[in-house]
Every structure is written in structure tokens, then in C-alpha cells.
Design a protein around this motif. Structure first.
Motif, PDB file in Angstrom:
ATOM      1  N   VAL A   1       4.761  -4.791   0.606  1.00  0.00           N
ATOM      2  CA  VAL A   1       4.513  -3.738  -0.386  1.00  0.00           C
ATOM      3  C   VAL A   1       3.027  -3.415  -0.433  1.00  0.00           C
ATOM      4  O   VAL A   1       2.632  -2.247  -0.459  1.00  0.00           O
ATOM      5  CB  VAL A   1       5.039  -4.149  -1.775  1.00  0.00           C
ATOM      6  N   LEU A   2       2.180  -4.447  -0.429  1.00  0.00           N
ATOM      7  CA  LEU A   2       0.734  -4.222  -0.454  1.00  0.00           C
ATOM      8  C   LEU A   2       0.277  -3.450   0.776  1.00  0.00           C
ATOM      9  O   LEU A   2      -0.527  -2.512   0.666  1.00  0.00           O
ATOM     10  CB  LEU A   2      -0.013  -5.556  -0.557  1.00  0.00           C
ATOM     11  N   ASN A   3       0.791  -3.830   1.926  1.00  0.00           N
ATOM     12  CA  ASN A   3       0.448  -3.099   3.149  1.00  0.00           C
ATOM     13  C   ASN A   3       0.963  -1.665   3.082  1.00  0.00           C
ATOM     14  O   ASN A   3       0.300  -0.743   3.557  1.00  0.00           O
ATOM     15  CB  ASN A   3       1.000  -3.813   4.384  1.00  0.00           C
ATOM     16  N   GLY A   4       2.137  -1.485   2.504  1.00  0.00           N
ATOM     17  CA  GLY A   4       2.696  -0.141   2.358  1.00  0.00           C
ATOM     18  C   GLY A   4       1.853   0.736   1.432  1.00  0.00           C
ATOM     19  O   GLY A   4       1.647   1.920   1.700  1.00  0.00           O
TER      20      GLY A   4
ATOM     21  N   LYS B   1      -8.212  -4.343   0.578  1.00  0.00           N
ATOM     22  CA  LYS B   1      -8.826  -5.255  -0.401  1.00  0.00           C
ATOM     23  C   LYS B   1      -8.649  -4.726  -1.818  1.00  0.00           C
ATOM     24  O   LYS B   1      -8.403  -5.503  -2.742  1.00  0.00           O
ATOM     25  CB  LYS B   1     -10.306  -5.442  -0.087  1.00  0.00           C
ATOM     26  N   GLN B   2      -8.770  -3.425  -1.990  1.00  0.00           N
ATOM     27  CA  GLN B   2      -8.621  -2.847  -3.330  1.00  0.00           C
ATOM     28  C   GLN B   2      -7.166  -2.879  -3.786  1.00  0.00           C
ATOM     29  O   GLN B   2      -6.894  -3.057  -4.976  1.00  0.00           O
ATOM     30  CB  GLN B   2      -9.200  -1.434  -3.379  1.00  0.00           C
ATOM     31  N   VAL B   3      -6.235  -2.697  -2.857  1.00  0.00           N
ATOM     32  CA  VAL B   3      -4.807  -2.828  -3.198  1.00  0.00           C
ATOM     33  C   VAL B   3      -4.524  -4.260  -3.639  1.00  0.00           C
ATOM     34  O   VAL B   3      -3.875  -4.489  -4.667  1.00  0.00           O
ATOM     35  CB  VAL B   3      -3.901  -2.422  -2.001  1.00  0.00           C
ATOM     36  N   GLN B   4      -5.032  -5.219  -2.896  1.00  0.00           N
ATOM     37  CA  GLN B   4      -4.811  -6.624  -3.245  1.00  0.00           C
ATOM     38  C   GLN B   4      -5.431  -6.962  -4.595  1.00  0.00           C
ATOM     39  O   GLN B   4      -4.828  -7.681  -5.404  1.00  0.00           O
ATOM     40  CB  GLN B   4      -5.375  -7.535  -2.146  1.00  0.00           C
TER      41      GLN B   4
ATOM     42  N   VAL C   1      -2.250   5.100   0.996  1.00  0.00           N
ATOM     43  CA  VAL C   1      -3.569   5.623   0.635  1.00  0.00           C
ATOM     44  C   VAL C   1      -4.266   6.173   1.881  1.00  0.00           C
ATOM     45  O   VAL C   1      -4.801   7.285   1.868  1.00  0.00           O
ATOM     46  CB  VAL C   1      -4.434   4.541  -0.051  1.00  0.00           C
ATOM     47  N   MET C   2      -4.244   5.396   2.955  1.00  0.00           N
ATOM     48  CA  MET C   2      -4.912   5.836   4.187  1.00  0.00           C
ATOM     49  C   MET C   2      -4.289   7.129   4.707  1.00  0.00           C
ATOM     50  O   MET C   2      -5.003   8.065   5.083  1.00  0.00           O
ATOM     51  CB  MET C   2      -4.846   4.740   5.256  1.00  0.00           C
ATOM     52  N   ASN C   3      -2.969   7.206   4.718  1.00  0.00           N
ATOM     53  CA  ASN C   3      -2.311   8.419   5.203  1.00  0.00           C
ATOM     54  C   ASN C   3      -2.602   9.616   4.305  1.00  0.00           C
ATOM     55  O   ASN C   3      -2.766  10.739   4.784  1.00  0.00           O
ATOM     56  CB  ASN C   3      -0.801   8.200   5.340  1.00  0.00           C
ATOM     57  N   SER C   4      -2.694   9.386   3.019  1.00  0.00           N
ATOM     58  CA  SER C   4      -3.036  10.448   2.091  1.00  0.00           C
ATOM     59  C   SER C   4      -4.446  10.975   2.370  1.00  0.00           C
ATOM     60  O   SER C   4      -4.673  12.188   2.403  1.00  0.00           O
ATOM     61  CB  SER C   4      -2.936   9.944   0.651  1.00  0.00           C
TER      62      SER C   4
ATOM     63  N   SER D   1       6.735   1.157 -10.068  1.00  0.00           N
ATOM     64  CA  SER D   1       5.817   0.124 -10.541  1.00  0.00           C
ATOM     65  C   SER D   1       4.689  -0.102  -9.534  1.00  0.00           C
ATOM     66  O   SER D   1       3.514  -0.185  -9.902  1.00  0.00           O
ATOM     67  CB  SER D   1       6.586  -1.169 -10.777  1.00  0.00           C
ATOM     68  N   ALA D   2       5.052  -0.198  -8.258  1.00  0.00           N
ATOM     69  CA  ALA D   2       4.042  -0.419  -7.216  1.00  0.00           C
ATOM     70  C   ALA D   2       3.110   0.785  -7.095  1.00  0.00           C
ATOM     71  O   ALA D   2       1.888   0.625  -7.028  1.00  0.00           O
ATOM     72  CB  ALA D   2       4.717  -0.708  -5.881  1.00  0.00           C
ATOM     73  N   SER D   3       3.677   1.983  -7.101  1.00  0.00           N
ATOM     74  CA  SER D   3       2.831   3.174  -6.916  1.00  0.00           C
ATOM     75  C   SER D   3       1.946   3.441  -8.135  1.00  0.00           C
ATOM     76  O   SER D   3       0.953   4.154  -8.033  1.00  0.00           O
ATOM     77  CB  SER D   3       3.662   4.395  -6.557  1.00  0.00           C
ATOM     78  N   SER D   4       2.273   2.822  -9.278  1.00  0.00           N
ATOM     79  CA  SER D   4       1.413   2.991 -10.455  1.00  0.00           C
ATOM     80  C   SER D   4       0.037   2.359 -10.245  1.00  0.00           C
ATOM     81  O   SER D   4      -0.903   2.631 -10.999  1.00  0.00           O
ATOM     82  CB  SER D   4       2.085   2.414 -11.695  1.00  0.00           C
ATOM     83  N   LEU D   5      -0.093   1.514  -9.229  1.00  0.00           N
ATOM     84  CA  LEU D   5      -1.379   0.897  -8.907  1.00  0.00           C
ATOM     85  C   LEU D   5      -2.318   1.851  -8.170  1.00  0.00           C
ATOM     86  O   LEU D   5      -3.529   1.608  -8.102  1.00  0.00           O
ATOM     87  CB  LEU D   5      -1.168  -0.349  -8.037  1.00  0.00           C
TER      88      LEU D   5
END
Length: 148
Positions: free
Chosen positions: A25-28, A10-13, A33-36, A90-94
Motif C-alpha cells: 500500500v505504501l509503495n502504491g 520516505k514521506q509516505v512512510q 504521487v509520482m505518476n500524478s 483511508s490510505a488515500s487520505s494520507l
């Protein structure tokens, strides 16, 4: 664990709203985050890193947990999705925004999760933990951050 996974997604979205990032990408990002969090919880010194993040002593921007999530995304997820280096960046900057939002929700207790339940769902407590004697520390932290 599913409550934490749902919160992360939800926070990624929310962080990606208005962007043209696809669901993969959102799921990735969510999985990164979860794996980290999981990897951090199970490594030496990991509980301290998680506690520091979730108590606000370390910002999401400077947290090694965020750096690990970014590394996981760029090295494992982005190549599988065929993302260019700039799209991956760009994606990981989120990720700092996502982790900051999760920390804020947990600290306000508006997520239904607290630090103790997060550590437990990540496998960082109990007799089966790889942390050995730190199980009592997890219990103590759970009491400190108990929901009110």
C-alpha cells in the motif's frame, strides 16, 4: 528521478507511521504521487499547477495534483491490491499530508531538490519535452528557485 522517488516514499512512510498499512500500500501511494507529478508535468498547464503547489500558492489539500494522485490510487492501485473502498479511502487520505511534506522539504531546500530539478526529473524541460516553448519558462523558474 530516483532522488524524487526516494523522497516521496520516505514521506509516505512518515505519514503512515503508526498505521497498519502494508508495504504494498505504501509503495502504491508513492507510485500514485509520482505518476500524478509526471502526468501533471507533461500536460498543458501542468507546469503552472506544479509551480503553484511548490511555491505555496495552492495548498496540497486543494491541488489538482493531489486529486489526481488520489484518483490514480483508488482506480488503479487499490483494485490491484484488493483493497476495499474504505481501506482505499483511508490510505488515500494520507496524500495531502505527503504532498504537503514534500513541498515543505523542497521549499526549505532540505531535500536536495528544488523546483527546477523536480521539473527536469519529471520530463518537463529540455528539447525532448512535450511542452515545446515552455522550456524557457522552466529555465526561468529554475533560476527563481535556485538553491542558495
Amino acid at each position: 528521478m530516483s532522488q524524487l522517488s526516494d523522497l516521496i516514499l520516505k514521506q509516505v512512510q512518515a505519514a503512515a507511521s503508526g498505521s497498519n498499512l502494508g508495504n504494498n500500500v505504501l509503495n502504491g501511494l508513492s507510485d500514485s504521487v509520482m505518476n500524478s507529478l509526471k502526468q501533471t508535468a507533461l500536460k498543458q498547464g501542468g507546469i503552472e499547477q506544479l509551480t503553484s503547489l511548490f511555491t505555496g500558492k495552492t495548498s496540497a489539500e486543494s491541488s489538482p495534483i493531489t486529486a489526481l494522485a488520489s484518483q490514480i490510487f483508488s482506480s488503479q492501485v487499490a483494485p490491484k491490491l484488493g483493497l476495499s473502498a474504505s481501506a482505499s479511502s483511508s490510505a488515500s487520505s494520507l496524500l495531502p499530508t505527503v504532498l504537503s511534506a514534500i513541498v515543505a522539504l523542497v521549499s526549505k531546500k532540505s531535500s536536495g531538490l528544488d523546483l527546477s530539478s523536480i521539473l527536469s526529473s519529471l520530463g518537463a524541460s529540455g528539447s525532448n519535452s512535450k511542452l515545446g516553448g515552455l522550456g524557457s519558462l522552466v529555465g526561468m523558474l529554475g533560476k527563481m528557485f535556485k538553491k542558495k
